[in-house]
Write an enzyme that holds these catalytic residues in place. Sequence first.
Site, PDB file in Angstrom:
ATOM      1  N   PRO A  42      -3.446  11.980   0.768  1.00 29.57           N
ATOM      2  CA  PRO A  42      -3.075  11.450   2.083  1.00 29.57           C
ATOM      3  C   PRO A  42      -4.286  10.843   2.800  1.00 29.57           C
ATOM      4  CG  PRO A  42      -2.092  13.591   1.747  1.00 29.57           C
ATOM      5  CD  PRO A  42      -3.042  13.371   0.596  1.00 29.57           C
ATOM      6  N   CYS A  43      -4.065   9.707   3.402  1.00 31.08           N
ATOM      7  CA  CYS A  43      -5.173   8.962   4.013  1.00 31.08           C
ATOM      8  C   CYS A  43      -5.140   8.962   5.530  1.00 31.08           C
ATOM      9  CB  CYS A  43      -5.155   7.514   3.524  1.00 31.08           C
ATOM     10  SG  CYS A  43      -3.677   6.609   4.045  1.00 31.08           S
ATOM     11  N   GLN A  44      -4.113   9.535   6.138  1.00 30.50           N
ATOM     12  CA  GLN A  44      -3.939   9.397   7.581  1.00 30.50           C
ATOM     13  C   GLN A  44      -5.162   9.848   8.385  1.00 30.50           C
ATOM     14  OE1 GLN A  44      -1.756  10.605   5.436  1.00 30.50           O
ATOM     15  NE2 GLN A  44       0.329  10.007   5.937  1.00 30.50           N
ATOM     16  N   PHE A  74      -8.227   9.721   7.575  1.00 24.85           N
ATOM     17  CA  PHE A  74      -9.371   8.838   7.348  1.00 24.85           C
ATOM     18  C   PHE A  74      -9.090   7.418   7.819  1.00 24.85           C
ATOM     19  CE2 PHE A  74      -9.382  11.892   3.732  1.00 24.85           C
ATOM     20  CZ  PHE A  74     -10.516  12.600   4.087  1.00 24.85           C
TER      21      PHE A  74
END
Length: 185
Positions: A81-83, A85
């Site tokens: 998950p990138c949220q 960053f």
Amino acid sequence: MKYTAIDLFSGCGGLTLGLKQAGFKVIGAIEIDPLATETYSANHPEVKVWEKDIRKIKGSEILRTLGLKKGQLDLLAGCPPCQGFSSMRTHNGKKRIHDDRNDLVFDYLRLVKTLRPKAVMMENVPALADNIRMKIFKKRLERLGYNLNGTPLVLNTANYGVPQRRRRMILVCSRVSVIELPAAK
């Protein structure tokens, strides 16, 4: 002979499709979201999917279920998950965001330690490349004998055949050889 791969944080299976198109036999996937898992299973019915939080799955369970020995898997791939960053949430790095999902890269690493795949691939937003978590991730991969060959790199995916201009962090490494990234088009 096809190379084997496992897709972590698999979503509905976009990375799996790309891996298949590249000649891999994807044998396992992990995804926490029930709707994404249902879609993944519809798209890739031959793949063993764990609908589970990655923090709750043991590498030994993966090896046992897939009939693999430690070190036998060719590729462990995933897009955590990138949220937490993402530049959208952090206002281009000016705002610190506490997001527990940011630490999932360490669960990725935990599975690398247990499975000992021949190669590891991770894709994410550019901000992860400079995050302390990535520095720790890289050091631990190197201690495990993986050659990162200068990755992670932030690349424009349009230069690699993706039909959109999108900067992404790409990490590839191997414990059996040096992986060369293809030249940009």
